[in-house]
Design a protein around this motif. Structure first.
Motif, PDB file in Angstrom:
ATOM      1  N   TRP A 104       6.028  13.655   2.891  1.00  0.00           N
ATOM      2  CA  TRP A 104       5.673  13.036   4.167  1.00  0.00           C
ATOM      3  C   TRP A 104       6.752  12.048   4.568  1.00  0.00           C
ATOM      4  CZ3 TRP A 104       2.692   8.050   4.731  1.00  0.00           C
ATOM      5  CH2 TRP A 104       2.643   7.315   3.546  1.00  0.00           C
ATOM      6  N   HIS A 106       7.376   8.260   6.846  1.00  0.00           N
ATOM      7  CA  HIS A 106       6.633   7.110   7.368  1.00  0.00           C
ATOM      8  C   HIS A 106       7.588   5.960   7.647  1.00  0.00           C
ATOM      9  CE1 HIS A 106       6.809   4.882   3.492  1.00  0.00           C
ATOM     10  NE2 HIS A 106       6.553   6.041   2.902  1.00  0.00           N
ATOM     11  N   ARG A 113       3.923   1.595   9.036  1.00  0.00           N
ATOM     12  CA  ARG A 113       3.554   2.933   8.578  1.00  0.00           C
ATOM     13  C   ARG A 113       2.061   3.223   8.738  1.00  0.00           C
ATOM     14  NH1 ARG A 113       1.062   4.109   3.721  1.00  0.00           N
ATOM     15  NH2 ARG A 113       0.860   2.417   2.193  1.00  0.00           N
ATOM     16  N   HIS A 117       3.600   7.798  10.832  1.00  0.00           N
ATOM     17  CA  HIS A 117       3.710   8.674   9.669  1.00  0.00           C
ATOM     18  C   HIS A 117       3.342  10.103  10.044  1.00  0.00           C
ATOM     19  CE1 HIS A 117      -0.585   7.168   9.331  1.00  0.00           C
ATOM     20  NE2 HIS A 117      -0.764   8.482   9.329  1.00  0.00           N
ATOM     21  N   ILE A 142      -4.263  14.505   6.615  1.00  0.00           N
ATOM     22  CA  ILE A 142      -3.634  13.203   6.422  1.00  0.00           C
ATOM     23  C   ILE A 142      -4.713  12.128   6.411  1.00  0.00           C
ATOM     24  CG2 ILE A 142      -1.969  11.543   7.325  1.00  0.00           C
ATOM     25  CD1 ILE A 142      -0.422  13.867   8.492  1.00  0.00           C
ATOM     26  N   GLY A 144      -5.771   8.313   6.354  1.00  0.00           N
ATOM     27  CA  GLY A 144      -5.159   7.092   6.852  1.00  0.00           C
ATOM     28  C   GLY A 144      -6.136   5.939   6.880  1.00  0.00           C
ATOM     29  N   ALA A 206      -1.893   8.480   3.413  1.00  0.00           N
ATOM     30  CA  ALA A 206      -1.081   7.535   4.182  1.00  0.00           C
ATOM     31  C   ALA A 206      -1.779   6.196   4.349  1.00  0.00           C
ATOM     32  CB  ALA A 206      -0.759   8.132   5.555  1.00  0.00           C
TER      33      ALA A 206
END
Length: 562
Positions: A104, A106, A113, A117, A142, A144, A206
């Motif tokens: 990934w 970021h 970030r 990202h 993803i 987050g 993330a």
């Protein structure tokens, strides 16, 4: 001359975003949150033109891309580059080599970030294929973390008060908290599947602050890769994934035609530390049957938030594929033995004032009792390459300056205070390195996901308590250990990693919990050039961002952009 396989454009903007639970300005990339997924083949070199059209400085890091001999595009602010200023541009050359699977990208400046990202999908080279049956579909997932307020405010408050960060308002899956948050109901991510088909989930954590448990109700998950490297398939009920980690997971759609939640929530082991206890969800929905929209999906069973044994369950099962097509090369004869402690600390508040940390101090963190301070007058890579003095020292110790019972319940309070410095550890080219990463129970014993830039490494061992140099190496896996770029040190435990220092340059190593790296849980390696030209750093590009004297005033709002 390099063969450039793709040229990609990423535009960072600070603008209103309406697809979250509150309309506010956030940093987005190409108007998206998460940002776009980049698709590349193993071994390619790409150019990514990064345009900063926001009101904040920005840098971009290609997490897990080793960038052989080319740290100039690695991205950590004031380590390998100065930030891209508002209105600026940096054409970053991203060199893929051995990586294959999910990585990934970021931001690597302050806490940007949180929204800046996206995933990197590294496909096998043309003419080769996966070491498992080709899935019907591949889906980036993803995970987050999201605040209702501007994350820059959260970061600035952390720095200003010296206390802990405000906890987030939600975790997210592909940018949404899920339909258990009413405001997110219409935008909740939904994966529609066909019965009998297999799906490859490319999962990225993330999140800014927490290790996460992840599962899908009634479905097993088969882990086939982690951090851009394949592993022997492991079938589990849930995964534990640290901030910075990626996992390739096969989902077999083999349940009744219905609707099921995929869900993630925090693992947090530190006592008396606040964290977000919410569960974020997305939906797996089978095709072929009308399912009323009012149907409530089934939630998966996830471990308790403080279940440390559950948190290391997967780590104990990961093994590299280690076959003829995916060979490994674990260093057996070690020339450089390093022992690094990771601690949460406190420092006195400036000018005799009172801060919001314990006993009126400000919170800090360290490795080997040094709280890492970013340079402010240059970046370390430029200083090293051009022999500029005064930017960093070369005295980061191989072992902690004081030895004590690192994981004891009661540790003398005088050990809480680290030194503050910008020190690097210098490695000889092609040296074989073992690092034992030892967690401590200073102030708040907890897990620490450690990421090393410029390298993947073999995770040869881990355990709870204090590392025993005579006994613990006897149980190392030197046959097929997993090959990762991020690994979590268990709470009050240790992890041992090995790598060969064959990538010259300046490479950052840090905890991937953002508050910990902000407090100083980081260090930097300089890997010296080898004797041959092919073993030496490549020269810098012409458009490296320059240091600018009005950066601080700009971020404080005291300078207006043209």
């Amino acid at each position: 001359m390099d063969i450039i396989d793709q040229i990609i454009r990423l535009m960072v903007r600070d603008a209103p975003y309406t697809k979250l639970c509150s309309t506010k300005n956030i940093l987005t990339v190409n108007g998206q949150f998460p940002g776009p997924t980049l698709y590349v083949n193993k071994g390619e070199t790409i150019i990514v033109d990064v345009y900063n059209r926001a009101n904040y400085n920005i840098t971009i890091h290609w997490h897990g891309v080793n960038q052989p001999r080319y740290p100039w595009s690695d991205g950590p602010e004031y380590i390998t580059q100065c930030p891209i200023l508002p209105g600026g541009k940096f054409s970053q050359k991203v060199i893929l080599s051995e990586e294959e699977g999910t990585l990934w990208w970021h931001a690597h400046s302050d806490w940007s970030r949180a929204t800046v990202h996206g995933a990197i999908v590294v496909k096998p080279k043309p003419g080769t294929t996966y070491p498992f049956p080709r899935p019907h579909k591949e889906v980036p997932i993803i995970l987050g973390e999201w605040w209702k307020k501007d994350v820059v405010e959260v970061y600035n408050e952390l720095r200003r008060t010296g206390g802990d960060a405000a906890i987030s308002d939600a975790y997210t899956i592909n940018g949404q908290p899920g339909d258990r948050h009413p405001c997110s109901k219409n935008e909740t991510f939904k994966l529609k599947v066909d019965y009998g088909k297999t799906y490859l989930l490319r999962i990225v954590n993330a999140a800014v602050q927490n290790v996460l448990f992840f599962a899908i109700a009634k479905h097993k998950l088969t882990v086939v890769g982690t951090d851009g490297s394949y592993v022997k398939p492991v079938t589990v009920d849930y995964i534990t994934i640290s901030p910075g980690q990626t996992m390739d997971v096969l989902l077999e759609a083999n349940q009744a035609l219905d609707r099921y939640y995929m869900a993630a929530r925090a693992y947090s082991s530190a006592a008396n530390v606040s964290f977000n206890e919410n569960t974020t969800t997305a939906i797996v929905e089978y095709k072929g049957k009308h399912i009323p929209s009012s149907t409530t999906a089934l939630l998966p069973l996830l471990p308790a938030f403080n279940d440390t044994n559950a948190s290391v369950n997967l780590l104990s099962q990961l093994r590299s594929l280690a076959d003829d097509e995916h060979p490994i090369d674990v260093p057996l004869d070690i020339s450089t033995n390093l022992f690094f402690t990771t601690s949460v600390n406190t420092l006195p508040c400036a000018n005799g004032s009172t801060c919001a940390g314990p006993n009126g101090n400000r919170l800090s963190a360290s490795m080997n009792n040094i709280s890492f301070e970013l340079p402010s007058n240059n970046n370390i890579l430029r200083a090293y390459y051009n022999n500029i003095s005064g930017v960093y020292g070369e005295n980061f110790p191989d072992v902690p300056p004081l030895l004590f019972d690192f994981t004891a319940d009661n540790i003398p309070s005088f050990l809480n205070t680290p030194s503050v410095a910008t020190e690097v550890n210098v490695l000889e080219y092609n040296s074989t390195v073992e690092i034992v990463l030892q967690g401590t129970n200073l102030l708040a014993g907890t897990e620490h996901p450690i990421h090393l830039h410029g390298y993947s490494f073999y995770v040869v061992g881990w355990g709870f308590g204090n590392f025993d140099k005579d006994k613990d190496p006897l149980s190392y896996n030197l046959v097929d250990p997993p090959y990762q770029n991020t690994v979590a040190i268990p709470k009050n435990g240790w992890t041992a990693i090995r790598f060969r220092a064959k990538n010259p340059g300046v490479w950052f190593m840090h905890c991937h919990l953002d508050r910990h790296v902000t407090w100083g849980m980081a260090m930097t390696f300089i890997v010296k050039n080898g004797n041959n030209p092919q073993d030496q750093m490549l020269p810098p590009p012409l458009d490296m961002p320059k240091l600018n004297t009005y950066v601080d005033e700009l971020e404080k709002g005291e300078v207006k952009l043209p």
